[in-house]
Scaffold this motif. Structure first.
Motif, PDB file in Angstrom:
ATOM      1  N   THR A 205      23.368 -12.369  -9.107  1.00  0.00           N
ATOM      2  CA  THR A 205      24.190 -13.541  -9.450  1.00  0.00           C
ATOM      3  C   THR A 205      23.518 -14.831  -8.995  1.00  0.00           C
ATOM      4  O   THR A 205      23.496 -15.845  -9.722  1.00  0.00           O
ATOM      5  CB  THR A 205      25.570 -13.394  -8.805  1.00  0.00           C
ATOM      6  OG1 THR A 205      26.174 -12.175  -9.256  1.00  0.00           O
ATOM      7  CG2 THR A 205      26.466 -14.566  -9.179  1.00  0.00           C
ATOM      8  N   MET A 206      22.967 -14.811  -7.764  1.00  0.00           N
ATOM      9  CA  MET A 206      22.284 -16.005  -7.253  1.00  0.00           C
ATOM     10  C   MET A 206      21.031 -16.322  -8.066  1.00  0.00           C
ATOM     11  O   MET A 206      20.658 -17.488  -8.239  1.00  0.00           O
ATOM     12  CB  MET A 206      21.911 -15.789  -5.787  1.00  0.00           C
ATOM     13  CG  MET A 206      23.119 -15.735  -4.847  1.00  0.00           C
ATOM     14  SD  MET A 206      22.645 -15.351  -3.158  1.00  0.00           S
ATOM     15  CE  MET A 206      21.658 -16.798  -2.770  1.00  0.00           C
ATOM     16  N   PHE A 207      20.403 -15.270  -8.557  1.00  0.00           N
ATOM     17  CA  PHE A 207      19.204 -15.488  -9.362  1.00  0.00           C
ATOM     18  C   PHE A 207      19.537 -16.254 -10.645  1.00  0.00           C
ATOM     19  O   PHE A 207      18.813 -17.141 -11.072  1.00  0.00           O
ATOM     20  CB  PHE A 207      18.539 -14.146  -9.674  1.00  0.00           C
ATOM     21  CG  PHE A 207      17.341 -14.254 -10.566  1.00  0.00           C
ATOM     22  CD1 PHE A 207      16.113 -14.662 -10.044  1.00  0.00           C
ATOM     23  CD2 PHE A 207      17.428 -13.959 -11.923  1.00  0.00           C
ATOM     24  CE1 PHE A 207      15.006 -14.766 -10.869  1.00  0.00           C
ATOM     25  CE2 PHE A 207      16.319 -14.068 -12.734  1.00  0.00           C
ATOM     26  CZ  PHE A 207      15.100 -14.465 -12.209  1.00  0.00           C
ATOM     27  N   PHE A 208      20.658 -15.875 -11.278  1.00  0.00           N
ATOM     28  CA  PHE A 208      21.019 -16.509 -12.538  1.00  0.00           C
ATOM     29  C   PHE A 208      21.894 -17.745 -12.357  1.00  0.00           C
ATOM     30  O   PHE A 208      22.178 -18.442 -13.334  1.00  0.00           O
ATOM     31  CB  PHE A 208      21.764 -15.517 -13.443  1.00  0.00           C
ATOM     32  CG  PHE A 208      20.876 -14.455 -14.022  1.00  0.00           C
ATOM     33  CD1 PHE A 208      20.078 -14.741 -15.132  1.00  0.00           C
ATOM     34  CD2 PHE A 208      20.819 -13.195 -13.472  1.00  0.00           C
ATOM     35  CE1 PHE A 208      19.248 -13.767 -15.664  1.00  0.00           C
ATOM     36  CE2 PHE A 208      20.005 -12.221 -14.001  1.00  0.00           C
ATOM     37  CZ  PHE A 208      19.205 -12.501 -15.098  1.00  0.00           C
ATOM     38  N   LEU A 209      22.350 -18.021 -11.132  1.00  0.00           N
ATOM     39  CA  LEU A 209      23.278 -19.120 -10.931  1.00  0.00           C
ATOM     40  C   LEU A 209      22.672 -20.492 -11.284  1.00  0.00           C
ATOM     41  O   LEU A 209      23.340 -21.290 -11.959  1.00  0.00           O
ATOM     42  CB  LEU A 209      23.779 -19.112  -9.482  1.00  0.00           C
ATOM     43  CG  LEU A 209      24.832 -20.168  -9.145  1.00  0.00           C
ATOM     44  CD1 LEU A 209      26.073 -19.986 -10.016  1.00  0.00           C
ATOM     45  CD2 LEU A 209      25.204 -20.091  -7.668  1.00  0.00           C
ATOM     46  N   PRO A 210      21.460 -20.837 -10.855  1.00  0.00           N
ATOM     47  CA  PRO A 210      20.912 -22.159 -11.236  1.00  0.00           C
ATOM     48  C   PRO A 210      20.821 -22.354 -12.744  1.00  0.00           C
ATOM     49  O   PRO A 210      21.186 -23.421 -13.278  1.00  0.00           O
ATOM     50  CB  PRO A 210      19.534 -22.167 -10.557  1.00  0.00           C
ATOM     51  CG  PRO A 210      19.662 -21.204  -9.429  1.00  0.00           C
ATOM     52  CD  PRO A 210      20.539 -20.137  -9.934  1.00  0.00           C
TER      53      PRO A 210
ATOM     54  N   SER B 180      22.757 -24.726 -17.662  1.00  0.00           N
ATOM     55  CA  SER B 180      23.189 -24.485 -19.048  1.00  0.00           C
ATOM     56  C   SER B 180      24.598 -25.001 -19.278  1.00  0.00           C
ATOM     57  O   SER B 180      24.918 -25.569 -20.330  1.00  0.00           O
ATOM     58  CB  SER B 180      23.128 -22.989 -19.357  1.00  0.00           C
ATOM     59  OG  SER B 180      21.795 -22.523 -19.232  1.00  0.00           O
ATOM     60  N   ALA B 181      25.479 -24.803 -18.273  1.00  0.00           N
ATOM     61  CA  ALA B 181      26.869 -25.274 -18.432  1.00  0.00           C
ATOM     62  C   ALA B 181      26.911 -26.790 -18.496  1.00  0.00           C
ATOM     63  O   ALA B 181      27.707 -27.366 -19.267  1.00  0.00           O
ATOM     64  CB  ALA B 181      27.709 -24.756 -17.257  1.00  0.00           C
ATOM     65  N   ILE B 182      26.080 -27.444 -17.672  1.00  0.00           N
ATOM     66  CA  ILE B 182      26.088 -28.918 -17.694  1.00  0.00           C
ATOM     67  C   ILE B 182      25.576 -29.443 -19.036  1.00  0.00           C
ATOM     68  O   ILE B 182      26.182 -30.319 -19.669  1.00  0.00           O
ATOM     69  CB  ILE B 182      25.239 -29.465 -16.528  1.00  0.00           C
ATOM     70  CG1 ILE B 182      25.910 -29.135 -15.190  1.00  0.00           C
ATOM     71  CG2 ILE B 182      25.057 -30.981 -16.662  1.00  0.00           C
ATOM     72  CD1 ILE B 182      27.250 -29.770 -14.977  1.00  0.00           C
TER      73      ILE B 182
END
Length: 407
Positions: free
Chosen positions: A317-322, A327-329
């Protein structure tokens, strides 16, 4: 005693007239107190004043009456009593003895008094054993002269008492053997077996005391027989010498001594069985604790695997979090991708104005919940420590310890 007051008075008066004429006579008064409902103590009897006056006139000892109505109860047992009376010339006037015994747990307390004068033999038998009484009547039907056999009624009562205690011991012996046949732990009912063995051990204690009481009674009768056969012929009184009742009493004494020793053995064996149950219960509890420990180890191992899995999931999860965050922004309408490049809306500050307060609010709620939880836990720990300190200080005070022990 089924006779009325008038009948009893007539019997006593006639026997006294016969004795005054020098005629040899035998009298036996059998008094059953087990059917009475008016006495305040089990084993006591309620007797009509007229009947009591006649019995006292016939020679019933006040020593027995005082023992019957004694308020201390069953445990304060009447002692064996021997009395010899002489007349003014120093010649023997009467020889008598009395004793108390129990013939079984459901037959009440029994008393026997024997009174011998020059020409008469008188027995007062209170709660005399029923089987012994039936045997006595049967013997008299075949040979009435047996009534004059010395200590005949006493020997019959002792024999019947011995049979009763043998039966009681035999029943509990079978119960003990039934428990001893169960050697494997899985055959035991740990809910009922300890209670049954405890009751059995208690019965052995009581039976041992009853056997010792019967043994003391037989020793007393043997001593009385020896004294009786020694002093009465010296006084010129007639005694029946065709049979030796002391030999029968000696046999009963030997049998009673054997019962007492076996009772002690069975009591020890019962206690050994109780100890075995205790150790088997401890072993079963140890096996249960071992199984629980094994199950706990398995659960801990599974928990460790789950924790490792959660760590892996958290790392992914931490790997994909950034990337997810970026992407969300960028996927919002504040950013526009066209052929001319990236265009940012003039209202981009709305995103920050909405996101930052909500983020701060969420973190604030979580930190507040965590703070109050830690504070409550610390208060509980502090309260427990203060209570433990107070108990420890109280134990150290000599006055408190001494007062506790004095209670």
């Amino acid at each position: 005693m089924n006779a009325s007051d008038d009948q009893l008075e007539e019997i006593v008066s006639n026997s006294m007239l016969d004795e005054a004429t020098g005629a040899s006579c035998f009298k036996a008064f059998f008094i059953n107190t087990l059917q009475t409902n008016s006495a305040w103590l089990p084993g006591n009897f309620s007797i009509r004043p007229g009947s009591l006056q006649s019995l006292r006139k016939a020679g019933l000892s006040g020593y027995i009456l005082s023992a019957i109505w004694k308020q201390t109860g069953y445990w304060a047992k009447m002692g064996n009593h021997n009395h010899t009376a002489k007349n003014e010339r120093g010649e023997m006037a009467s020889f008598g003895f009395s004793y108390r015994y129990v013939c079984g747990w459901d037959t009440g307390i029994s008393f026997t008094q024997f009174l011998r004068t020059h020409h008469s033999r008188t027995y007062f038998c209170i709660n005399y054993p029923c089987l012994a009484f039936d045997r006595f009547k049967s013997y008299l039907q075949h040979n009435p002269k047996l009534a004059y056999r010395e200590f005949f009624l006493d020997a019959l009562a002792a024999d019947d008492s011995l049979d009763v205690w043998q039966t009681n011991i035999g029943k509990r012996r079978e119960m003990l053997l039934g428990h001893e046949r169960k050697y494997e732990g899985e055959h035991f009912d740990f809910n009922t077996a300890p209670r049954e063995l405890h009751r059995l051990s208690r019965d052995w204690h009581i039976l041992g005391q009853d056997c010792r009481d019967l043994l003391a009674q037989l020793d007393f009768l043997l001593a009385m027989y020896t004294k009786y056969m020694a002093i009465l012929p010296e006084a010129g009184w007639e005694v029946e010498k065709s049979s030796n009742t002391d030999e029968s009493l000696a046999v009963y004494r030997s049998m009673c001594d054997n019962l007492e020793r076996w009772t002690a053995v069975y009591k020890d064996r019962t206690n050994l069985r109780i100890n075995l149950l205790f150790h088997l219960a401890n072993q079963r509890e140890s096996r249960t604790n071992t199984e629980i420990a094994s199950s706990t180890a398995i659960v801990a191992e599974q928990t460790q695997r789950d924790s490792a899995s959660m760590i892996t999931i958290a790392a992914v999860t931490m790997f994909f979090l950034p990337g997810t965050f970026v992407s969300a922004i960028l996927s919002t309408t504040f950013f526009d991708y066209s052929d001319n490049g990236l265009h940012v809306s003039n209202k981009w500050w709305i995103l920050l104005a909405a996101t930052l307060p909500l983020t701060i609010l969420v973190f604030g709620i979580w930190l507040s919940w965590r703070y109050f939880r830690i504070k409550k836990r610390n208060q509980e720990v502090q309260t427990g420590a203060e209570n433990h300190k107070q108990v420890r200080d109280w134990k150290k005070k000599p006055s408190a310890v001494s007062n506790f022990r004095g209670r």
